[in-house]
Design a protein around this motif. Sequence first.
Motif, PDB file in Angstrom:
ATOM      1  N   PHE A   1     -37.073 -33.202 -64.484  1.00  0.00           N
ATOM      2  CA  PHE A   1     -36.959 -31.861 -63.911  1.00  0.00           C
ATOM      3  C   PHE A   1     -38.159 -31.526 -63.035  1.00  0.00           C
ATOM      4  O   PHE A   1     -38.016 -30.830 -62.034  1.00  0.00           O
ATOM      5  N   TYR A   2     -39.362 -32.010 -63.416  1.00  0.00           N
ATOM      6  CA  TYR A   2     -40.528 -31.760 -62.586  1.00  0.00           C
ATOM      7  C   TYR A   2     -40.348 -32.358 -61.193  1.00  0.00           C
ATOM      8  O   TYR A   2     -40.642 -31.720 -60.192  1.00  0.00           O
ATOM      9  N   VAL A   3     -39.857 -33.578 -61.146  1.00  0.00           N
ATOM     10  CA  VAL A   3     -39.647 -34.238 -59.858  1.00  0.00           C
ATOM     11  C   VAL A   3     -38.557 -33.522 -59.060  1.00  0.00           C
ATOM     12  O   VAL A   3     -38.703 -33.292 -57.852  1.00  0.00           O
ATOM     13  N   ILE A   4     -37.489 -33.120 -59.721  1.00  0.00           N
ATOM     14  CA  ILE A   4     -36.415 -32.387 -59.038  1.00  0.00           C
ATOM     15  C   ILE A   4     -36.934 -31.045 -58.533  1.00  0.00           C
ATOM     16  O   ILE A   4     -36.612 -30.627 -57.411  1.00  0.00           O
ATOM     17  N   ALA A   5     -37.740 -30.359 -59.319  1.00  0.00           N
ATOM     18  CA  ALA A   5     -38.285 -29.061 -58.905  1.00  0.00           C
ATOM     19  C   ALA A   5     -39.178 -29.205 -57.679  1.00  0.00           C
ATOM     20  O   ALA A   5     -39.115 -28.387 -56.758  1.00  0.00           O
ATOM     21  N   VAL A   6     -40.000 -30.241 -57.652  1.00  0.00           N
ATOM     22  CA  VAL A   6     -40.866 -30.447 -56.489  1.00  0.00           C
ATOM     23  C   VAL A   6     -40.039 -30.686 -55.245  1.00  0.00           C
ATOM     24  O   VAL A   6     -40.311 -30.111 -54.185  1.00  0.00           O
ATOM     25  N   PHE A   7     -39.015 -31.512 -55.347  1.00  0.00           N
ATOM     26  CA  PHE A   7     -38.196 -31.766 -54.173  1.00  0.00           C
ATOM     27  C   PHE A   7     -37.440 -30.512 -53.736  1.00  0.00           C
ATOM     28  O   PHE A   7     -37.285 -30.279 -52.531  1.00  0.00           O
ATOM     29  N   CYS A   8     -37.015 -29.685 -54.665  1.00  0.00           N
ATOM     30  CA  CYS A   8     -36.342 -28.432 -54.285  1.00  0.00           C
ATOM     31  C   CYS A   8     -37.304 -27.486 -53.585  1.00  0.00           C
ATOM     32  O   CYS A   8     -36.969 -26.895 -52.553  1.00  0.00           O
ATOM     33  N   PHE A   9     -38.513 -27.336 -54.133  1.00  0.00           N
ATOM     34  CA  PHE A   9     -39.487 -26.458 -53.494  1.00  0.00           C
ATOM     35  C   PHE A   9     -39.896 -26.995 -52.119  1.00  0.00           C
ATOM     36  O   PHE A   9     -40.083 -26.226 -51.180  1.00  0.00           O
ATOM     37  N   MET A  10     -40.025 -28.304 -52.005  1.00  0.00           N
ATOM     38  CA  MET A  10     -40.380 -28.892 -50.709  1.00  0.00           C
ATOM     39  C   MET A  10     -39.229 -28.783 -49.718  1.00  0.00           C
ATOM     40  O   MET A  10     -39.454 -28.665 -48.517  1.00  0.00           O
ATOM     41  N   TRP A  11     -38.015 -28.808 -50.222  1.00  0.00           N
ATOM     42  CA  TRP A  11     -36.849 -28.714 -49.358  1.00  0.00           C
ATOM     43  C   TRP A  11     -36.778 -27.339 -48.696  1.00  0.00           C
ATOM     44  O   TRP A  11     -36.407 -27.203 -47.536  1.00  0.00           O
ATOM     45  N   PHE A  12     -37.167 -26.308 -49.437  1.00  0.00           N
ATOM     46  CA  PHE A  12     -37.195 -24.968 -48.859  1.00  0.00           C
ATOM     47  C   PHE A  12     -38.254 -24.850 -47.773  1.00  0.00           C
ATOM     48  O   PHE A  12     -38.080 -24.116 -46.811  1.00  0.00           O
ATOM     49  N   GLY A  13     -39.354 -25.557 -47.935  1.00  0.00           N
ATOM     50  CA  GLY A  13     -40.417 -25.545 -46.932  1.00  0.00           C
ATOM     51  C   GLY A  13     -40.995 -24.158 -46.716  1.00  0.00           C
ATOM     52  O   GLY A  13     -41.255 -23.415 -47.657  1.00  0.00           O
ATOM     53  N   LYS A  14     -41.191 -23.816 -45.447  1.00  0.00           N
ATOM     54  CA  LYS A  14     -41.762 -22.505 -45.117  1.00  0.00           C
ATOM     55  C   LYS A  14     -40.778 -21.372 -45.365  1.00  0.00           C
ATOM     56  O   LYS A  14     -41.178 -20.218 -45.463  1.00  0.00           O
ATOM     57  N   GLU A  15     -39.494 -21.688 -45.449  1.00  0.00           N
ATOM     58  CA  GLU A  15     -38.493 -20.659 -45.731  1.00  0.00           C
ATOM     59  C   GLU A  15     -38.674 -20.058 -47.122  1.00  0.00           C
ATOM     60  O   GLU A  15     -38.204 -18.964 -47.396  1.00  0.00           O
ATOM     61  N   PHE A  16     -39.361 -20.798 -47.987  1.00  0.00           N
ATOM     62  CA  PHE A  16     -39.593 -20.296 -49.344  1.00  0.00           C
ATOM     63  C   PHE A  16     -40.362 -18.977 -49.306  1.00  0.00           C
ATOM     64  O   PHE A  16     -40.099 -18.065 -50.077  1.00  0.00           O
ATOM     65  N   PHE A  17     -41.317 -18.863 -48.381  1.00  0.00           N
ATOM     66  CA  PHE A  17     -42.133 -17.660 -48.294  1.00  0.00           C
ATOM     67  C   PHE A  17     -41.392 -16.504 -47.630  1.00  0.00           C
ATOM     68  O   PHE A  17     -41.841 -15.366 -47.684  1.00  0.00           O
ATOM     69  N   LEU A  18     -40.277 -16.797 -46.992  1.00  0.00           N
ATOM     70  CA  LEU A  18     -39.475 -15.756 -46.367  1.00  0.00           C
ATOM     71  C   LEU A  18     -38.400 -15.209 -47.300  1.00  0.00           C
ATOM     72  O   LEU A  18     -37.717 -14.253 -46.954  1.00  0.00           O
ATOM     73  N   LYS A  19     -38.247 -15.823 -48.444  1.00  0.00           N
ATOM     74  CA  LYS A  19     -37.263 -15.355 -49.413  1.00  0.00           C
ATOM     75  C   LYS A  19     -37.714 -14.016 -49.990  1.00  0.00           C
ATOM     76  O   LYS A  19     -38.901 -13.695 -49.973  1.00  0.00           O
TER      77      LYS A  19
END
Length: 82
Positions: free
Chosen positions: A18-36
Amino acid sequence: MAIIFITGATRINIFSLFYVIAVFCFMWFGKEFFLKPLRSMLRMWNSLIGYCILVMFFKTLLQLVGCVYVQTLVTEHQCWLV
Protein backbone atom coordinates in the motif's frame (compact mmCIF):
# COMPACT_ATOMS: atom_id res chain seq x y z
CA MET A 1 7.02 11.16 -0.80
CA ALA A 2 10.53 9.81 -0.93
CA ILE A 3 10.37 8.68 2.69
CA ILE A 4 7.09 6.88 2.11
CA PHE A 5 8.51 5.18 -0.98
CA ILE A 6 11.65 4.10 0.88
CA THR A 7 9.47 2.75 3.69
CA GLY A 8 7.50 0.66 1.23
CA ALA A 9 10.44 -0.44 -0.88
CA THR A 10 12.90 -1.48 1.83
CA ARG A 11 10.58 -3.80 3.76
CA ILE A 12 9.20 -6.61 1.69
CA ASN A 13 5.86 -7.63 3.15
CA ILE A 14 2.18 -7.26 2.41
CA PHE A 15 1.93 -3.99 4.33
CA SER A 16 4.51 -2.31 2.09
CA LEU A 17 2.39 -2.80 -0.99
CA PHE A 18 0.00 0.00 0.00
CA TYR A 19 2.90 2.38 0.68
CA VAL A 20 4.20 1.89 -2.85
CA ILE A 21 0.70 2.25 -4.33
CA ALA A 22 0.10 5.42 -2.29
CA VAL A 23 3.34 6.99 -3.51
CA PHE A 24 2.48 6.29 -7.12
CA CYS A 25 -1.03 7.72 -6.64
CA PHE A 26 0.29 10.90 -5.03
CA MET A 27 2.94 11.23 -7.74
CA TRP A 28 0.34 10.63 -10.42
CA PHE A 29 -1.64 13.65 -9.23
CA GLY A 30 1.51 15.76 -9.45
CA LYS A 31 0.96 19.49 -9.10
CA GLU A 32 -2.79 19.00 -9.46
CA PHE A 33 -2.76 17.61 -5.93
CA PHE A 34 -2.27 21.13 -4.56
CA LEU A 35 -5.18 22.42 -6.63
CA LYS A 36 -7.62 19.96 -5.11
CA PRO A 37 -10.06 21.21 -2.48
CA LEU A 38 -8.66 21.23 1.03
CA ARG A 39 -11.14 18.62 2.25
CA SER A 40 -10.05 16.21 -0.49
CA MET A 41 -6.36 16.72 0.24
CA LEU A 42 -6.85 16.21 3.96
CA ARG A 43 -8.91 13.07 3.36
CA MET A 44 -6.09 11.55 1.30
CA TRP A 45 -3.39 12.45 3.83
CA ASN A 46 -5.53 11.30 6.76
CA SER A 47 -6.14 7.97 5.06
CA LEU A 48 -2.39 7.53 4.63
CA ILE A 49 -1.75 8.43 8.28
CA GLY A 50 -4.55 6.09 9.36
CA TYR A 51 -3.00 3.28 7.33
CA CYS A 52 0.38 3.92 8.99
CA ILE A 53 -1.23 3.64 12.42
CA LEU A 54 -3.08 0.50 11.36
CA VAL A 55 0.16 -1.09 10.12
CA MET A 56 1.91 -0.29 13.41
CA PHE A 57 -0.98 -1.84 15.34
CA PHE A 58 -1.02 -5.02 13.23
CA LYS A 59 2.76 -5.44 13.34
CA THR A 60 2.68 -5.09 17.12
CA LEU A 61 -0.19 -7.56 17.34
CA LEU A 62 1.64 -10.07 15.14
CA GLN A 63 4.81 -9.76 17.22
CA LEU A 64 2.84 -10.22 20.43
CA VAL A 65 1.10 -13.32 19.10
CA GLY A 66 4.39 -14.69 17.82
CA CYS A 67 6.23 -14.13 21.09
CA VAL A 68 3.47 -15.40 23.36
CA TYR A 69 2.33 -18.43 21.40
CA VAL A 70 5.54 -19.54 19.68
CA GLN A 71 6.19 -22.30 22.24
CA THR A 72 2.65 -23.63 21.85
CA LEU A 73 2.95 -23.61 18.08
CA VAL A 74 6.23 -25.53 18.16
CA THR A 75 4.99 -28.18 20.58
CA GLU A 76 1.81 -28.75 18.57
CA HIS A 77 3.75 -28.94 15.27
CA GLN A 78 2.12 -25.81 13.87
CA CYS A 79 5.41 -24.20 12.78
CA TRP A 80 3.98 -23.39 9.37
CA LEU A 81 2.03 -20.54 11.00
CA VAL A 82 5.21 -18.84 12.18
